[in-house]
Write an enzyme that holds these catalytic residues in place. Sequence first.
Site, PDB file in Angstrom:
ATOM      1  N   LYS A 134       0.832  -1.217   0.000  1.00 27.77           N
ATOM      2  CA  LYS A 134       0.000   0.000   0.000  1.00 27.77           C
ATOM      3  C   LYS A 134       0.859   1.257   0.000  1.00 27.77           C
ATOM      4  O   LYS A 134       0.493   2.285  -0.571  1.00 27.77           O
ATOM      5  CB  LYS A 134      -0.961   0.008   1.202  1.00 27.77           C
ATOM      6  CG  LYS A 134      -2.322  -0.585   0.861  1.00 27.77           C
ATOM      7  CD  LYS A 134      -2.352  -2.086   0.809  1.00 27.77           C
ATOM      8  CE  LYS A 134      -2.462  -2.739  -0.490  1.00 27.77           C
ATOM      9  NZ  LYS A 134      -2.445  -4.214  -0.433  1.00 27.77           N
TER      10      LYS A 134
ATOM     11  N   GLY B 195      -0.346 -14.043 -13.624  1.00 22.45           N
ATOM     12  CA  GLY B 195      -1.457 -14.049 -12.675  1.00 22.45           C
ATOM     13  C   GLY B 195      -2.118 -12.685 -12.575  1.00 22.45           C
ATOM     14  O   GLY B 195      -1.491 -11.722 -12.145  1.00 22.45           O
TER      15      GLY B 195
ATOM     16  N   GLY C  94      -4.428 -11.872 -10.535  1.00 24.82           N
ATOM     17  CA  GLY C  94      -5.149 -11.882  -9.260  1.00 24.82           C
ATOM     18  C   GLY C  94      -4.874 -10.584  -8.523  1.00 24.82           C
ATOM     19  O   GLY C  94      -4.482  -9.573  -9.130  1.00 24.82           O
TER      20      GLY C  94
ATOM     21  N   GLU D  24      -2.699 -14.276 -17.714  1.00 22.64           N
ATOM     22  CA  GLU D  24      -3.608 -14.947 -16.781  1.00 22.64           C
ATOM     23  C   GLU D  24      -4.097 -16.252 -17.405  1.00 22.64           C
ATOM     24  O   GLU D  24      -4.549 -16.272 -18.549  1.00 22.64           O
ATOM     25  CB  GLU D  24      -4.790 -14.008 -16.456  1.00 22.64           C
ATOM     26  CG  GLU D  24      -5.989 -14.649 -15.802  1.00 22.64           C
ATOM     27  CD  GLU D  24      -5.710 -15.316 -14.455  1.00 22.64           C
ATOM     28  OE1 GLU D  24      -5.056 -14.706 -13.598  1.00 22.64           O
ATOM     29  OE2 GLU D  24      -6.160 -16.465 -14.280  1.00 22.64           O
TER      30      GLU D  24
ATOM     31  N   VAL E 271       1.564 -20.284 -19.413  1.00 20.20           N
ATOM     32  CA  VAL E 271       3.011 -20.030 -19.464  1.00 20.20           C
ATOM     33  C   VAL E 271       3.727 -21.376 -19.465  1.00 20.20           C
ATOM     34  O   VAL E 271       3.469 -22.234 -18.619  1.00 20.20           O
ATOM     35  CB  VAL E 271       3.443 -19.167 -18.264  1.00 20.20           C
ATOM     36  CG1 VAL E 271       4.951 -18.982 -18.251  1.00 20.20           C
ATOM     37  CG2 VAL E 271       2.745 -17.819 -18.314  1.00 20.20           C
TER      38      VAL E 271
ATOM     39  N   GLY F  42      -0.727 -16.980  -6.648  1.00 20.18           N
ATOM     40  CA  GLY F  42      -1.415 -17.405  -5.427  1.00 20.18           C
ATOM     41  C   GLY F  42      -0.437 -17.693  -4.304  1.00 20.18           C
ATOM     42  O   GLY F  42       0.787 -17.625  -4.492  1.00 20.18           O
TER      43      GLY F  42
ATOM     44  N   HIS G 100     -23.603  15.167   3.261  1.00 20.65           N
ATOM     45  CA  HIS G 100     -23.536  15.672   1.893  1.00 20.65           C
ATOM     46  C   HIS G 100     -22.518  16.808   1.823  1.00 20.65           C
ATOM     47  O   HIS G 100     -22.521  17.677   2.692  1.00 20.65           O
ATOM     48  CB  HIS G 100     -24.898  16.215   1.446  1.00 20.65           C
ATOM     49  CG  HIS G 100     -24.836  16.857   0.094  1.00 20.65           C
ATOM     50  ND1 HIS G 100     -24.767  16.121  -1.059  1.00 20.65           N
ATOM     51  CD2 HIS G 100     -24.786  18.169  -0.276  1.00 20.65           C
ATOM     52  CE1 HIS G 100     -24.696  16.951  -2.103  1.00 20.65           C
ATOM     53  NE2 HIS G 100     -24.708  18.199  -1.645  1.00 20.65           N
TER      54      HIS G 100
END
Length: 479
Positions: free
Chosen positions: A57, A187, A189, A210, A244, A277, A450
């Site tokens: 992150k 991947g 994912g 993928e 692959v 994974g 709001h």
Amino acid sequence: MAKFDVIVIGGGPAGYHAAIRAAQLGLDTACIDKWLTPDGKPVFGGTCLNVGCIPSKALLDASYKFAEAQKGFQDVGIVFKDLSIDVPTMIRRKDNIVENLTNGVAALLKSNGVTTFEGTVVLHGGRKVEFTPHTGKTETLEADHVIIATGSVSIDIPPCPLVDDIIVDSTGALEWQSVPKRLGIIGAGIIGLEMGSVWNRLGSEVVVLEALEEFLPIADKQIAREAARQLKQQGMDIRLGTRVTGSKVKNKKVEVTWSDAEGDKTENFDKLIVAVGRRPYTEGLLAADSGINLDERGFIFVDDLCNTDAPEVYAVGDVVRGPMLAHKGMEEGIMVAERIAGFKPLVNYDCIPSVIYTHPEISWVGKTEQELKASGDKYKVGSFPLAASGRAMASNDTVGLIKVIADAETDRILGVHMIGAHTSELIAEAVIAMEFGASAEDLGLTMFAHPSLSEGLHEAALAVSGHAIHIVNRRRNQS
Ligand code: FAD
Ligand code: NAD
């Protein structure tokens, strides 16, 4: 032989939550972890803090700021000249955040009275814990209760063994000191899309290979379609249905061979990430007499309350069934600690939020439309496009939608699916509503500030019964 009420094996999010909660409840608790940083320092925090949630992150946020400054700011009248990215500084900042947080976990364990041990455990029958410190002699510890939280590791695939910093797993992809020109990812994912986003935003040409024909089958189909559209628009080249078959490293570049419906293909990359994974990690953990069984996929076999087959031994987090998410492990760890102390909490596995931290963020909780169709449940849907949100317009980020699915008869909310800015935060509102058994009408009767993006959830809930205010009424327009 030292004896504890509770020994927790593993100091990742599942383990350290279990240990802190057990100690808070007055149990004499130890937590043992074997993690060493690349420079040999023992640390707590597991995958999540060291090489997972937090460092990824940190890079996603940094790279998003760069992408915004490059492409998004002009629209609001902010113009930069000579914008550039200093990758080593970005990586150093990420490392500092990781260090702060892992030190913080060690301090939390200590301040709650948890005894910590740094080294490796082998678990024997009768809750005998054989502990070998990083330096020093093996000793045996004993406990009335043992909680296993040994987590997971990346899956390797034979055609693409890891090679130095060229063919890497997610950990390696958090360390590069410069932007690869061409980046291959195996991947599509969660890790593939998150790490692909980081390097794509910084300028890599990203190709994702993928195996499945369908993109993001775990997400609601409508949301997955929108995600594919957005990520492609950002320049990610996502190729579905690819197999692959091999890789070769030559002159610090990697040649990948793969096949799809059209035949065999070869592609060259500067770097390759293998993100196919993760698997549960129990290597060297269980002695022959431990009494603990694994399921057919290698997860420690547990019941709904995280009891293993051995008396008073529990397992939580990535090493057991269920989604491999930090917050799922944390809640399991807390549940087990509280049950040991005599309380009766449960984990609500129907209310686990999922978030993919791309931009737009993809977030959901509960059932998808395709799952409900497959089970034959009757449902109604309300959705709201963020393009109609005043706050989204004001912040120049109108991509995405929010979708509420409710039971056709009872109106109880069965699932909420979102794609858009800050949906990792917005999804918590849906989780709370579902945890309290709310109906779509309950959300509709709730007042939202709001202007805010969360008004989109309000509108989607109103739309379930056709009462949304800010959606054009097509039927009336036609009449
Ligand atoms: P871990 O965090 O894997 O911890 C297990 C610990 O056990 C380790 O510290 C290990 O050293 C220790 N251990 C193992 N065996 C032994 C032994 N025999 N003796 C002593 N110690 C042992 N999840 C999210 O929810 N949100 C995210 O944004 C997110 N991002 C991710 C990004 C990446 C790149 C990756 C790889 C994962 C991410 N995850 C995310 C998943 C998340 O990191 C895991 O779900 C979480 O760390 C699992 O927690 P855990 O405590 O079960 O295991
Ligand atoms: P994943 O299961 O999310 O995705 C792996 C992808 O690789 C799948 O789409 C799969 O079909 C594909 N694949 C498998 N074998 C392949 C092959 N040989 N060739 C091409 N494609 C292949 O796994 P991941 O992305 O590695 O992440 C592991 C876990 O870590 C996730 O399940 C998730 O629970 C956790 N995680 C969570 C977050 C988050 O919560 N934001 C972020 C990162 C990781």
